[in-house]
Scaffold this motif. Structure first.
Motif, PDB file in Angstrom:
ATOM      1  N   MET A   1       0.840  -1.195   0.000  1.00  0.00           N
ATOM      2  CA  MET A   1       0.000   0.000   0.000  1.00  0.00           C
ATOM      3  C   MET A   1       0.878   1.249   0.000  1.00  0.00           C
ATOM      4  N   ASP A   2       0.594   2.167  -0.927  1.00  0.00           N
ATOM      5  CA  ASP A   2       1.325   3.431  -0.996  1.00  0.00           C
ATOM      6  C   ASP A   2       0.636   4.415  -0.054  1.00  0.00           C
ATOM      7  N   ILE A   3       1.198   4.574   1.134  1.00  0.00           N
ATOM      8  CA  ILE A   3       0.597   5.422   2.162  1.00  0.00           C
ATOM      9  C   ILE A   3       0.564   6.887   1.720  1.00  0.00           C
ATOM     10  N   VAL A   4       1.578   7.309   0.968  1.00  0.00           N
ATOM     11  CA  VAL A   4       1.652   8.702   0.529  1.00  0.00           C
ATOM     12  C   VAL A   4       0.459   9.042  -0.374  1.00  0.00           C
ATOM     13  N   SER A   5       0.141   8.146  -1.312  1.00  0.00           N
ATOM     14  CA  SER A   5      -0.990   8.389  -2.216  1.00  0.00           C
ATOM     15  C   SER A   5      -2.304   8.431  -1.449  1.00  0.00           C
ATOM     16  N   LEU A   6      -2.460   7.517  -0.491  1.00  0.00           N
ATOM     17  CA  LEU A   6      -3.680   7.490   0.315  1.00  0.00           C
ATOM     18  C   LEU A   6      -3.809   8.770   1.136  1.00  0.00           C
ATOM     19  N   ALA A   7      -2.707   9.202   1.723  1.00  0.00           N
ATOM     20  CA  ALA A   7      -2.723  10.439   2.508  1.00  0.00           C
ATOM     21  C   ALA A   7      -3.025  11.645   1.627  1.00  0.00           C
ATOM     22  N   ALA A   8      -2.517  11.611   0.391  1.00  0.00           N
ATOM     23  CA  ALA A   8      -2.753  12.724  -0.532  1.00  0.00           C
ATOM     24  C   ALA A   8      -4.234  12.834  -0.892  1.00  0.00           C
ATOM     25  N   ILE A   9      -4.890  11.690  -1.107  1.00  0.00           N
ATOM     26  CA  ILE A   9      -6.317  11.698  -1.418  1.00  0.00           C
ATOM     27  C   ILE A   9      -7.113  12.277  -0.246  1.00  0.00           C
ATOM     28  N   ILE A  10      -6.789  11.827   0.953  1.00  0.00           N
ATOM     29  CA  ILE A  10      -7.490  12.322   2.144  1.00  0.00           C
ATOM     30  C   ILE A  10      -7.258  13.819   2.316  1.00  0.00           C
ATOM     31  N   LEU A  11      -6.011  14.260   2.107  1.00  0.00           N
ATOM     32  CA  LEU A  11      -5.678  15.675   2.245  1.00  0.00           C
ATOM     33  C   LEU A  11      -6.422  16.516   1.211  1.00  0.00           C
ATOM     34  N   ALA A  12      -6.562  15.989  -0.016  1.00  0.00           N
ATOM     35  CA  ALA A  12      -7.280  16.722  -1.058  1.00  0.00           C
ATOM     36  C   ALA A  12      -8.743  16.924  -0.673  1.00  0.00           C
ATOM     37  N   ILE A  13      -9.368  15.869  -0.157  1.00  0.00           N
ATOM     38  CA  ILE A  13     -10.774  15.964   0.258  1.00  0.00           C
ATOM     39  C   ILE A  13     -10.927  16.941   1.419  1.00  0.00           C
ATOM     40  N   VAL A  14     -10.011  16.829   2.387  1.00  0.00           N
ATOM     41  CA  VAL A  14     -10.069  17.710   3.554  1.00  0.00           C
ATOM     42  C   VAL A  14      -9.868  19.168   3.144  1.00  0.00           C
ATOM     43  N   SER A  15      -8.964  19.402   2.188  1.00  0.00           N
ATOM     44  CA  SER A  15      -8.685  20.781   1.768  1.00  0.00           C
ATOM     45  C   SER A  15      -9.904  21.442   1.148  1.00  0.00           C
ATOM     46  N   VAL A  16     -10.643  20.675   0.330  1.00  0.00           N
ATOM     47  CA  VAL A  16     -11.828  21.240  -0.315  1.00  0.00           C
ATOM     48  C   VAL A  16     -12.949  21.465   0.691  1.00  0.00           C
ATOM     49  N   ILE A  17     -13.229  20.442   1.491  1.00  0.00           N
ATOM     50  CA  ILE A  17     -14.305  20.568   2.476  1.00  0.00           C
ATOM     51  C   ILE A  17     -13.953  21.611   3.534  1.00  0.00           C
ATOM     52  N   GLY A  18     -12.713  21.555   4.023  1.00  0.00           N
ATOM     53  CA  GLY A  18     -12.287  22.531   5.032  1.00  0.00           C
ATOM     54  C   GLY A  18     -12.312  23.944   4.487  1.00  0.00           C
ATOM     55  N   GLY A  19     -11.865  24.109   3.244  1.00  0.00           N
ATOM     56  CA  GLY A  19     -11.891  25.431   2.636  1.00  0.00           C
ATOM     57  C   GLY A  19     -13.304  25.973   2.497  1.00  0.00           C
ATOM     58  N   SER A  20     -14.241  25.091   2.142  1.00  0.00           N
ATOM     59  CA  SER A  20     -15.634  25.504   2.001  1.00  0.00           C
ATOM     60  C   SER A  20     -16.206  25.945   3.344  1.00  0.00           C
ATOM     61  N   ILE A  21     -15.845  25.210   4.388  1.00  0.00           N
ATOM     62  CA  ILE A  21     -16.342  25.568   5.724  1.00  0.00           C
ATOM     63  C   ILE A  21     -15.737  26.897   6.181  1.00  0.00           C
ATOM     64  N   LEU A  22     -14.433  27.073   5.995  1.00  0.00           N
ATOM     65  CA  LEU A  22     -13.771  28.302   6.429  1.00  0.00           C
ATOM     66  C   LEU A  22     -14.244  29.523   5.643  1.00  0.00           C
ATOM     67  N   LYS A  23     -14.643  29.290   4.399  1.00  0.00           N
ATOM     68  CA  LYS A  23     -15.168  30.390   3.588  1.00  0.00           C
ATOM     69  C   LYS A  23     -16.611  30.739   3.944  1.00  0.00           C
ATOM     70  N   GLY A  24     -17.220  29.894   4.789  1.00  0.00           N
ATOM     71  CA  GLY A  24     -18.582  30.176   5.217  1.00  0.00           C
ATOM     72  C   GLY A  24     -19.652  29.528   4.372  1.00  0.00           C
ATOM     73  N   SER A  25     -19.254  28.741   3.374  1.00  0.00           N
ATOM     74  CA  SER A  25     -20.241  28.107   2.497  1.00  0.00           C
ATOM     75  C   SER A  25     -20.843  26.863   3.134  1.00  0.00           C
ATOM     76  N   GLY A  26     -20.038  26.164   3.928  1.00  0.00           N
ATOM     77  CA  GLY A  26     -20.512  24.930   4.540  1.00  0.00           C
ATOM     78  C   GLY A  26     -20.365  23.742   3.620  1.00  0.00           C
ATOM     79  N   VAL A  27     -20.581  22.548   4.170  1.00  0.00           N
ATOM     80  CA  VAL A  27     -20.431  21.317   3.402  1.00  0.00           C
ATOM     81  C   VAL A  27     -21.572  21.131   2.422  1.00  0.00           C
ATOM     82  N   THR A  28     -22.772  21.503   2.824  1.00  0.00           N
ATOM     83  CA  THR A  28     -23.949  21.283   1.970  1.00  0.00           C
ATOM     84  C   THR A  28     -23.869  22.065   0.663  1.00  0.00           C
ATOM     85  N   ALA A  29     -23.085  23.154   0.661  1.00  0.00           N
ATOM     86  CA  ALA A  29     -22.959  23.950  -0.565  1.00  0.00           C
ATOM     87  C   ALA A  29     -22.239  23.171  -1.658  1.00  0.00           C
TER      88      ALA A  29
END
Length: 246
Positions: A1-29
């Motif tokens: 298992m390539d842990i780096v690739s798995l971590a990168a996928i998780i980080l990408a998802i977190v960055s988008v969702i976290g960015g949406s929350i911090l911008k005030g749009s929320g997850v539902t947006a």
């Protein structure tokens, strides 16, 4: 298992969702069934339309390499080749016949069998290099399926945004619907650009790198087998093959 690739996928998802929350749009947006249908299904249909069936099937087969790449240990491979060279030097090429069936890799098995059968060095090289080239070409075409998907995806996102704005224009008489409608329209653009740049294009480049590394390992094997066929000194073979490690 390539842990780096798995971590990168998780980080990408977190960055988008976290960015949406911090911008005030929320997850539902970020949730839109229409945008998902336009971008994802549209991209899949475009890729299926331009890709031959065999290439598409191969692309699905090698997609797992992003997380579980083929095992590669060039140091161990060199040690194995040197061991074969020593055996052939002491006992002759026929002594390697016992090693043929023990090989799990079909390419190695084929090359070793040709060596045992007494194939001429240039015939051995030419035969195996054709197989390397053909397989590399087929696998690279499969990797480019994800690259093509990464090209189509943003365009489908724009189409989704335009379609959303068209729906907004039909409700100009009701200002209460304009804000939510415009926001929903741009979700398709986020899907298109996000899927392309966070998943599809990186996947394509990762697969290309794995394919090139695999071809390099096979070329090293060919060089080693040809050197054994020529009866070269095992130390010279090891010194030459070490150049592939840089």
């Amino acid at each position: 298992m390539d842990i780096v690739s798995l971590a990168a996928i998780i980080l990408a998802i977190v960055s988008v969702i976290g960015g949406s929350i911090l911008k005030g749009s929320g997850v539902t947006a970020l949730l839109s069934g229409a945008a998902f249908m336009i971008v994802v299904l549209g991209t899949i249909s475009a890729v299926c339309l331009h890709t031959p069936g065999a290439t598409l099937k191969r692309a699905m087969a090698i997609a797992k390499w992003v997380f579980m790449p083929p095992k590669s240990n060039p140091h161990q491979a060199i040690e194995q080749i040197v061991e074969w060279s020593n055996t052939a030097r002491r006992q002759g090429l026929l002594a390697l016949e016992a090693s043929v069936d023990a090989q799990p890799d079909d390419f190695i098995k084929k090359g070793l069998q040709m060596l045992v059968d007494g194939a001429e060095p240039e015939t051995l090289r030419a035969t195996l290099e054709v197989e390397i080239s053909a397989k590399e070409h087929h696998d690279l075409a499969a990797a480019k399926v994800f690259e093509s998907a990464g090209i189509y995806s943003p365009t489908l996102g724009i189409i989704g945004a335009v379609m959303g704005l068209m729906a907004v224009m039909q409700n100009l008489a009701d200002p209460s619907k304009l804000g939510a409608g415009i926001a929903a329209a741009f979700v398709a653009t986020i899907y298109g650009i996000g899927f392309a740049n966070l998943f599809l294009l990186p996947m394509a480049n990762k697969l290309k790198a794995i394919i090139h590394a695999r071809s390099r390992d096979q070329e090293m094997l060919v060089e080693g087998l040809v050197s054994i066929a020529r009866g070269e000194n095992p130390r010279n073979i090891e010194a030459r093959l070490s150049g592939y490690l840089h």
